[in-house]
Design an enzyme around this catalytic site. Structure first.
Site, PDB file in Angstrom:
ATOM      1  N   ARG A  69       2.221  17.222  15.935  1.00 33.27           N
ATOM      2  CA  ARG A  69       2.200  16.766  14.545  1.00 33.27           C
ATOM      3  C   ARG A  69       3.547  16.983  13.850  1.00 33.27           C
ATOM      4  NH1 ARG A  69      -2.297  19.310  12.868  1.00 33.27           N
ATOM      5  NH2 ARG A  69      -1.132  20.998  11.945  1.00 33.27           N
ATOM      6  N   TYR A 122       4.816   1.006  -7.364  1.00 37.60           N
ATOM      7  CA  TYR A 122       3.931   0.376  -6.379  1.00 37.60           C
ATOM      8  C   TYR A 122       2.463   0.718  -6.709  1.00 37.60           C
ATOM      9  CZ  TYR A 122       1.661  -0.141  -1.818  1.00 37.60           C
ATOM     10  OH  TYR A 122       0.794  -0.455  -0.813  1.00 37.60           O
ATOM     11  N   ASP A 194      11.691   5.673  -5.067  1.00 34.00           N
ATOM     12  CA  ASP A 194      11.295   4.764  -3.984  1.00 34.00           C
ATOM     13  C   ASP A 194      12.453   3.790  -3.764  1.00 34.00           C
ATOM     14  OD1 ASP A 194      10.248   2.600  -2.486  1.00 34.00           O
ATOM     15  OD2 ASP A 194       8.213   2.966  -3.216  1.00 34.00           O
ATOM     16  N   LYS A 219       8.452  -1.724   5.824  1.00 37.71           N
ATOM     17  CA  LYS A 219       9.094  -2.981   5.398  1.00 37.71           C
ATOM     18  C   LYS A 219      10.345  -3.229   6.237  1.00 37.71           C
ATOM     19  CE  LYS A 219       6.029  -2.251   2.160  1.00 37.71           C
ATOM     20  NZ  LYS A 219       4.646  -2.530   2.455  1.00 37.71           N
TER      21      LYS A 219
HETATM   22  C1  LIG Z   1       7.819  -0.455  -3.010  1.00 42.00           C
HETATM   23  C2  LIG Z   1       6.756   0.013  -2.063  1.00 42.00           C
HETATM   24  N1  LIG Z   1       6.645   1.339  -1.842  1.00 42.00           N
HETATM   25  C3  LIG Z   1       5.697   1.819  -1.009  1.00 42.00           C
HETATM   26  C4  LIG Z   1       4.823   0.977  -0.357  1.00 42.00           C
HETATM   27  C5  LIG Z   1       3.765   1.566   0.539  1.00 42.00           C
HETATM   28  O1  LIG Z   1       4.105   1.421   1.877  1.00 42.00           O
HETATM   29  P1  LIG Z   1       2.997   1.338   3.020  1.00 42.00           P
HETATM   30  O2  LIG Z   1       2.397  -0.022   2.939  1.00 42.00           O
HETATM   31  O3  LIG Z   1       3.777   1.606   4.264  1.00 42.00           O
HETATM   32  O4  LIG Z   1       2.013   2.425   2.751  1.00 42.00           O
HETATM   33  C6  LIG Z   1       4.915  -0.390  -0.548  1.00 42.00           C
HETATM   34  C7  LIG Z   1       4.008  -1.327   0.153  1.00 42.00           C
HETATM   35  O5  LIG Z   1       3.923  -2.489  -0.127  1.00 42.00           O
HETATM   36  C8  LIG Z   1       5.910  -0.892  -1.429  1.00 42.00           C
HETATM   37  O6  LIG Z   1       6.021  -2.205  -1.693  1.00 42.00           O
END
Ligand SMILES: Cc1ncc(COP(=O)(O)O)c(C=O)c1O
Length: 404
Positions: A69, A122, A194, A219
């Site tokens: 882990r 998000y 983020d 992404k």
């Molecule tokens: C800006 C942003 N941060 C975080 C996430 C979350 O990522 P995950 O889908 O890998 O959980 C997303 C997902 O679309 C996102 O667009």
């Protein structure tokens, strides 16, 4: 970074460009029989040769590969590569971008603490704040992404984190990151961001004072729409408690997925340049269309966030938004249902183009989203731009036909 046949010494100053780091960082071929890519080390159990080694690990679980882990050398290779691109700190890989956000917030917040969260965060991260943090007695205030240094007025004695995302999810507002970081630090709070949209290539949060960076590596870093993954990169002094806290919550990441993420990372600079170029070409084209009321893309010169984007960012990626003039739902469906190249689905950052109807109004409380027509989120993939434009042109023709 390991020297290969004496070739990887870097440029004259010894500092390497991002393209070079993305190509080599985390690879140690001569620790692995000369194999270029870090091999997939799958493991739950890690064996210790003697009691002394076991006792050493029990004293400090982070000193070596201790348990599956905590990560195997494949996971560490990805962490090393992302750290190199962010320009320092330490990275921790988890199983999704959302897990990176929630685990980091949980680690730093306790009952009675206060979180300042950008209104354009998000959506599911917002859901976590409202449903989980609230349950544990953490207070959350959402703030206008355009607030800049005036965020200082919202800071309370128990504000532990000021959280940013730029550009904002769905609506692409730019944030004045340095001004917000200054306000957070003056009040003794941590600045967390983020950085998924820009990736470490187009924005360097550490150079602007950010303490903790999160990436949905799902992404652009993975880049092929086939792996879920999150990465936190934090300043060195925050690393140890954060790593222990994250793994204490039970998070980890699969070595097979990390292998794919490293493979994705190697081509990130060329992919992202193409995603960005296609997105900007589409944004310019869409601005001229009579069906489009507004294009939201910070690299467009007349976008409200353009000044900040130009000052702080080195490029733009493939995700942006548009607002259409009001039209009947059936006409929008006729357009979207018939797209040949633009897929309709969540996530983004892969090699393919996407177009998704979204509802920003459902996830705003500090600001108002009152666009009259439908909002669409577009992701520009790596296709030929003329083909993407032809697909959109046909889509607008279907929309017009369904309106009459
Ligand atoms: C800006 C942003 N941060 C975080 C996430 C979350 O990522 P995950 O889908 O890998 O959980 C997303 C997902 O679309 C996102 O667009």
């Amino acid at each position: 970074m390991e020297r290969k046949n004496g070739m990887a010494g870097g440029n004259k100053g010894g500092t390497l460009g991002d393209e070079t780091r993305a190509t080599h960082a985390g690879n140690h071929p001569h620790r692995n029989h000369g194999v270029i890519n870090p091999p997939v080390y799958r493991a739950s159990t890690i064996l210790y040769p003697d009691v002394a080694a076991l006792e050493q690990v029990n004293k400090d679980r982070l000193s070596r590969t201790a348990y599956g882990r905590y990560g195997t050398p494949t996971v560490s290779a990805l962490e090393e590569a992302v750290t190199a691109l962010e320009g320092g700190g330490r990275a921790i890989v988890l199983s999704s971008g959302l897990a990176a956000i929630t685990a980091t917030l949980m680690q730093h917040l306790s009952a009675g603490d206060h979180l300042l969260m950008v209104d354009t965060v998000y959506g599911p991260a917002r859901g976590f704040c409202d449903k989980v943090l609230a349950k544990f007695g953490v207070e959350v205030t959402y703030y206008d992404p355009l607030i800049g240094g005036a965020v200082a007025e919202l800071i309370r004695p128990r504000t532990r984190i000021v959280y940013m995302e730029a550009p904002g999810s769905l609506t692409f507002e730019m944030q004045d990151i340095p001004a917000i970081v200054r306000a957070a630090h003056q009040a003794g709070a941590l600045a967390m961001m983020d950085n998924t949209w820009a990736t470490p290539l187009y924005f360097k949060p550490f150079s602007h004072g950010v303490d903790i960076i999160v990436h949905a590596a799902t992404k652009y870093i993975v880049g092929h729409a086939d792996v879920m993954m999150g990465i936190v990169v934090c300043r060195d002094e925050l690393y140890r408690p954060l790593k222990l806290g994250i793994h204490g919550l039970g998070h980890g990441a699969s070595p097979d997925d990390c292998y794919l993420a490293i493979r994705g990372l190697r081509t990130l600079p060329v992919r992202l340049a193409r995603n960005g170029e296609n997105a900007l070409a589409l944004a310019h084209w869409l601005k001229q269309r009579p069906e489009v009321a507004r294009v939201m893309h910070p690299a467009l010169p007349d976008d409200p966030g353009h000044g900040i984007w130009k000052r702080d960012f080195a490029g733009s990626s493939g995700l942006f938004g548009i607002v259409l003039h009001p039209c009947p739902p059936g006409a929008l469906a006729a357009m979207l249902d018939g797209m040949r190249l633009f897929g309709m689905g969540a996530s983004w950052g892969g090699y393919e183009s996407l177009m998704l109807p979204v509802n920003p109004a459902a996830s705003r409380t500090a600001t108002k989203w009152d666009a009259a027509g439908p909002t669409l989120r577009l992701h520009a993939g790596l296709e030929l731009i003329d083909d993407l434009i032809a697909d959109l042109e046909d889509g607008f023709a279907r929309l017009a036909a369904a309106k009459t």
